[in-house]
Scaffold this motif. Structure first.
Motif, PDB file in Angstrom:
ATOM      1  N   LYS A 108     -94.027  -9.070 125.163  1.00 58.32           N
ATOM      2  CA  LYS A 108     -95.294  -9.561 125.677  1.00 58.32           C
ATOM      3  C   LYS A 108     -95.103 -10.854 126.448  1.00 58.32           C
ATOM      4  O   LYS A 108     -95.718 -11.092 127.472  1.00 58.32           O
ATOM      5  CB  LYS A 108     -96.266  -9.802 124.510  1.00 58.32           C
ATOM      6  CG  LYS A 108     -96.502  -8.555 123.680  1.00 58.32           C
ATOM      7  CD  LYS A 108     -97.492  -8.818 122.560  1.00 58.32           C
ATOM      8  CE  LYS A 108     -97.972  -7.520 121.937  1.00 58.32           C
ATOM      9  NZ  LYS A 108     -96.920  -6.743 121.299  1.00 58.32           N
ATOM     10  N   ARG A 109     -94.199 -11.678 125.923  1.00 51.05           N
ATOM     11  CA  ARG A 109     -93.983 -12.953 126.594  1.00 51.05           C
ATOM     12  C   ARG A 109     -92.493 -13.245 126.578  1.00 51.05           C
ATOM     13  O   ARG A 109     -91.852 -13.248 125.537  1.00 51.05           O
ATOM     14  CB  ARG A 109     -94.746 -14.067 125.880  1.00 51.05           C
ATOM     15  CG  ARG A 109     -94.817 -15.363 126.632  1.00 51.05           C
ATOM     16  CD  ARG A 109     -95.605 -16.379 125.811  1.00 51.05           C
ATOM     17  NE  ARG A 109     -94.957 -16.637 124.530  1.00 51.05           N
ATOM     18  CZ  ARG A 109     -93.942 -17.497 124.376  1.00 51.05           C
ATOM     19  NH1 ARG A 109     -93.469 -18.156 125.418  1.00 51.05           N
ATOM     20  NH2 ARG A 109     -93.417 -17.698 123.197  1.00 51.05           N
ATOM     21  N   VAL A 110     -91.927 -13.487 127.734  1.00 46.04           N
ATOM     22  CA  VAL A 110     -90.504 -13.802 127.816  1.00 46.04           C
ATOM     23  C   VAL A 110     -90.324 -15.308 127.631  1.00 46.04           C
ATOM     24  O   VAL A 110     -90.881 -16.088 128.391  1.00 46.04           O
ATOM     25  CB  VAL A 110     -89.919 -13.371 129.173  1.00 46.04           C
ATOM     26  CG1 VAL A 110     -88.444 -13.722 129.252  1.00 46.04           C
ATOM     27  CG2 VAL A 110     -90.132 -11.886 129.385  1.00 46.04           C
ATOM     28  N   PRO A 111     -89.560 -15.710 126.622  1.00 47.27           N
ATOM     29  CA  PRO A 111     -89.374 -17.150 126.350  1.00 47.27           C
ATOM     30  C   PRO A 111     -88.384 -17.778 127.320  1.00 47.27           C
ATOM     31  O   PRO A 111     -87.292 -18.193 126.932  1.00 47.27           O
ATOM     32  CB  PRO A 111     -88.837 -17.158 124.922  1.00 47.27           C
ATOM     33  CG  PRO A 111     -88.104 -15.863 124.800  1.00 47.27           C
ATOM     34  CD  PRO A 111     -88.838 -14.871 125.664  1.00 47.27           C
ATOM     35  N   THR A 112     -88.813 -17.844 128.565  1.00 47.39           N
ATOM     36  CA  THR A 112     -87.895 -18.288 129.620  1.00 47.39           C
ATOM     37  C   THR A 112     -87.271 -19.648 129.317  1.00 47.39           C
ATOM     38  O   THR A 112     -86.067 -19.840 129.482  1.00 47.39           O
ATOM     39  CB  THR A 112     -88.634 -18.365 130.962  1.00 47.39           C
ATOM     40  OG1 THR A 112     -89.230 -17.096 131.225  1.00 47.39           O
ATOM     41  CG2 THR A 112     -87.680 -18.717 132.079  1.00 47.39           C
ATOM     42  N   ARG A 113     -88.105 -20.578 128.866  1.00 48.35           N
ATOM     43  CA  ARG A 113     -87.586 -21.924 128.624  1.00 48.35           C
ATOM     44  C   ARG A 113     -86.496 -21.933 127.557  1.00 48.35           C
ATOM     45  O   ARG A 113     -85.480 -22.587 127.697  1.00 48.35           O
ATOM     46  CB  ARG A 113     -88.755 -22.839 128.213  1.00 48.35           C
ATOM     47  CG  ARG A 113     -88.446 -24.315 128.152  1.00 48.35           C
ATOM     48  CD  ARG A 113     -88.057 -24.875 129.518  1.00 48.35           C
ATOM     49  NE  ARG A 113     -86.617 -25.009 129.667  1.00 48.35           N
ATOM     50  CZ  ARG A 113     -86.006 -25.250 130.832  1.00 48.35           C
ATOM     51  NH1 ARG A 113     -86.708 -25.372 131.951  1.00 48.35           N
ATOM     52  NH2 ARG A 113     -84.726 -25.370 130.894  1.00 48.35           N
ATOM     53  N   LYS A 114     -86.737 -21.171 126.515  1.00 50.40           N
ATOM     54  CA  LYS A 114     -85.726 -21.116 125.444  1.00 50.40           C
ATOM     55  C   LYS A 114     -84.453 -20.449 125.935  1.00 50.40           C
ATOM     56  O   LYS A 114     -83.342 -20.847 125.572  1.00 50.40           O
ATOM     57  CB  LYS A 114     -86.284 -20.354 124.239  1.00 50.40           C
ATOM     58  CG  LYS A 114     -87.409 -21.085 123.537  1.00 50.40           C
ATOM     59  CD  LYS A 114     -87.518 -20.626 122.100  1.00 50.40           C
ATOM     60  CE  LYS A 114     -88.618 -21.367 121.350  1.00 50.40           C
ATOM     61  NZ  LYS A 114     -88.120 -22.591 120.730  1.00 50.40           N
ATOM     62  N   ILE A 115     -84.609 -19.438 126.761  1.00 52.45           N
ATOM     63  CA  ILE A 115     -83.433 -18.755 127.300  1.00 52.45           C
ATOM     64  C   ILE A 115     -82.618 -19.708 128.166  1.00 52.45           C
ATOM     65  O   ILE A 115     -81.396 -19.813 128.026  1.00 52.45           O
ATOM     66  CB  ILE A 115     -83.860 -17.516 128.115  1.00 52.45           C
ATOM     67  CG1 ILE A 115     -84.418 -16.442 127.176  1.00 52.45           C
ATOM     68  CG2 ILE A 115     -82.696 -16.972 128.918  1.00 52.45           C
ATOM     69  CD1 ILE A 115     -85.027 -15.247 127.888  1.00 52.45           C
ATOM     70  N   ASN A 160     -81.990  -8.363 133.534  1.00 56.17           N
ATOM     71  CA  ASN A 160     -82.701  -7.187 133.042  1.00 56.17           C
ATOM     72  C   ASN A 160     -82.700  -7.148 131.521  1.00 56.17           C
ATOM     73  O   ASN A 160     -83.713  -6.882 130.890  1.00 56.17           O
ATOM     74  CB  ASN A 160     -82.067  -5.905 133.597  1.00 56.17           C
ATOM     75  CG  ASN A 160     -82.403  -5.665 135.057  1.00 56.17           C
ATOM     76  OD1 ASN A 160     -81.607  -5.102 135.798  1.00 56.17           O
ATOM     77  ND2 ASN A 160     -83.575  -6.107 135.496  1.00 56.17           N
ATOM     78  N   ARG A 161     -81.552  -7.432 130.929  1.00 49.88           N
ATOM     79  CA  ARG A 161     -81.453  -7.357 129.472  1.00 49.88           C
ATOM     80  C   ARG A 161     -82.306  -8.412 128.795  1.00 49.88           C
ATOM     81  O   ARG A 161     -82.864  -8.186 127.721  1.00 49.88           O
ATOM     82  CB  ARG A 161     -79.982  -7.497 129.040  1.00 49.88           C
ATOM     83  CG  ARG A 161     -79.170  -6.254 129.375  1.00 49.88           C
ATOM     84  CD  ARG A 161     -77.718  -6.412 128.994  1.00 49.88           C
ATOM     85  NE  ARG A 161     -76.995  -5.166 129.232  1.00 49.88           N
ATOM     86  CZ  ARG A 161     -75.685  -5.026 129.088  1.00 49.88           C
ATOM     87  NH1 ARG A 161     -74.947  -6.059 128.714  1.00 49.88           N
ATOM     88  NH2 ARG A 161     -75.102  -3.865 129.327  1.00 49.88           N
ATOM     89  N   LEU A 162     -82.387  -9.587 129.409  1.00 56.52           N
ATOM     90  CA  LEU A 162     -83.189 -10.660 128.832  1.00 56.52           C
ATOM     91  C   LEU A 162     -84.657 -10.536 129.223  1.00 56.52           C
ATOM     92  O   LEU A 162     -85.475 -11.358 128.820  1.00 56.52           O
ATOM     93  CB  LEU A 162     -82.653 -12.017 129.302  1.00 56.52           C
ATOM     94  CG  LEU A 162     -81.305 -12.433 128.710  1.00 56.52           C
ATOM     95  CD1 LEU A 162     -80.742 -13.632 129.465  1.00 56.52           C
ATOM     96  CD2 LEU A 162     -81.452 -12.734 127.231  1.00 56.52           C
ATOM     97  N   ALA A 163     -84.955  -9.511 130.029  1.00 58.14           N
ATOM     98  CA  ALA A 163     -86.319  -9.291 130.523  1.00 58.14           C
ATOM     99  C   ALA A 163     -86.796 -10.444 131.393  1.00 58.14           C
ATOM    100  O   ALA A 163     -87.990 -10.689 131.509  1.00 58.14           O
ATOM    101  CB  ALA A 163     -87.290  -9.056 129.371  1.00 58.14           C
TER     102      ALA A 163
END
Length: 221
Positions: A8-15, A152-155
């Motif tokens: 639902k939400r990709v944690p971009t900052r954490k990634i 792609n894998r990390l969405a």
DNA sequence: AACTCGGGGCA
DNA sequence: TGCCCAGAGTT
């Protein structure tokens, strides 16, 4: 392929922060001393390993440091220098054409505009972005096979199209972090998030990774 | 969208 | 021995 249950939400900052911890000094591993050498090395790197590229460019750049000097070489002579790489005939031909354009149209300099770079034979979107970013410090996010796969894998991206992936990444990643992110995704793709059997059990990104959570069978030592 | 170029490294 | 490698151009 299964239909993708996108998070639902990709944690971009954490990634991005985790990548920074995992690969604090990620950088371009091609050897180059100036924009011209980076341009040539990047053209050569297509479907080849950077180690092989560095091996052949060492001697090549020592003897031919400029586009003018490259033009002294015939196609066969240049091909001989880079024979250790795949696609060496195409690359030889393209590089000589590119050098001719650099000398005749750009005074022997590498142009700093994407439109001009992409018109050079052997230079596509990815190579143009690498040169803009690494040689000139112009923000650009190059998408190669590693960046594509890992994103792609990390969405971080949901498209198989590199140009679309580039757009999506540029929207999610702060501009100042494009270059570092590019290199870190590549390092990650080479060391842990490899194509065949990703080493998910070694990956600090697992808590944020859609792929790692759904592909438990790929967890290899 | 599918081919083609392509030798070397590595499991 | 087969698969992949910091892609790009052509059909």
């Amino acid at each position: 392929m299964q239909t993708k249950p996108k998070p639902k939400r990709v944690p971009t900052r954490k990634i991005l922060d985790t990548l920074a911890v995992m690969y604090p000094d990620a950088h371009c591993e091609l050897d180059y001393r100036n924009p011209f050498e980076l341009l040539i090395a990047t053209i050569l790197s297509a479907q080849s390993t950077d180690r092989q590229v560095n091996k052949v460019t060492k001697d090549l750049f020592a003897k031919h440091p400029t586009p003018e000097s490259f033009l002294q070489l015939t196609e066969d002579e240049l091909a001989e220098y880079i024979r250790g790489l795949g696609l060496f005939r195409n690359k030889s031909k393209n590089i000589l054409k590119t050098c001719r354009i650099l000398v005749e149209e750009y005074n022997g300099e590498v142009p700093k505009k994407r439109e001009l770079l992409e018109k050079l034979p052997g230079v596509g979107r990815k190579t143009a972005n690498v040169v803009l970013s690494n040689a000139f410090g112009i923000p650009a996010l190059a998408v190669d096979t590693h960046v594509q796969r890992v994103s792609n894998r990390l969405a971080l991206a949901d498209s198989e199209n590199p140009l679309e992936t580039e757009r999506q990444l540029m929207k999610k990643v702060p501009r100042a972090e494009w270059s570092d992110t590019h290199h870190r995704l590549i390092w990650h793709g080479r060391r842990i998030c490899i194509a065949r059997k990703p080493k998910c059990s070694l990956c600090d990104l697992l808590p944020y990774c859609w792929y790692g959570k759904n592909e438990t069978n790929t967890k290899v030592k």
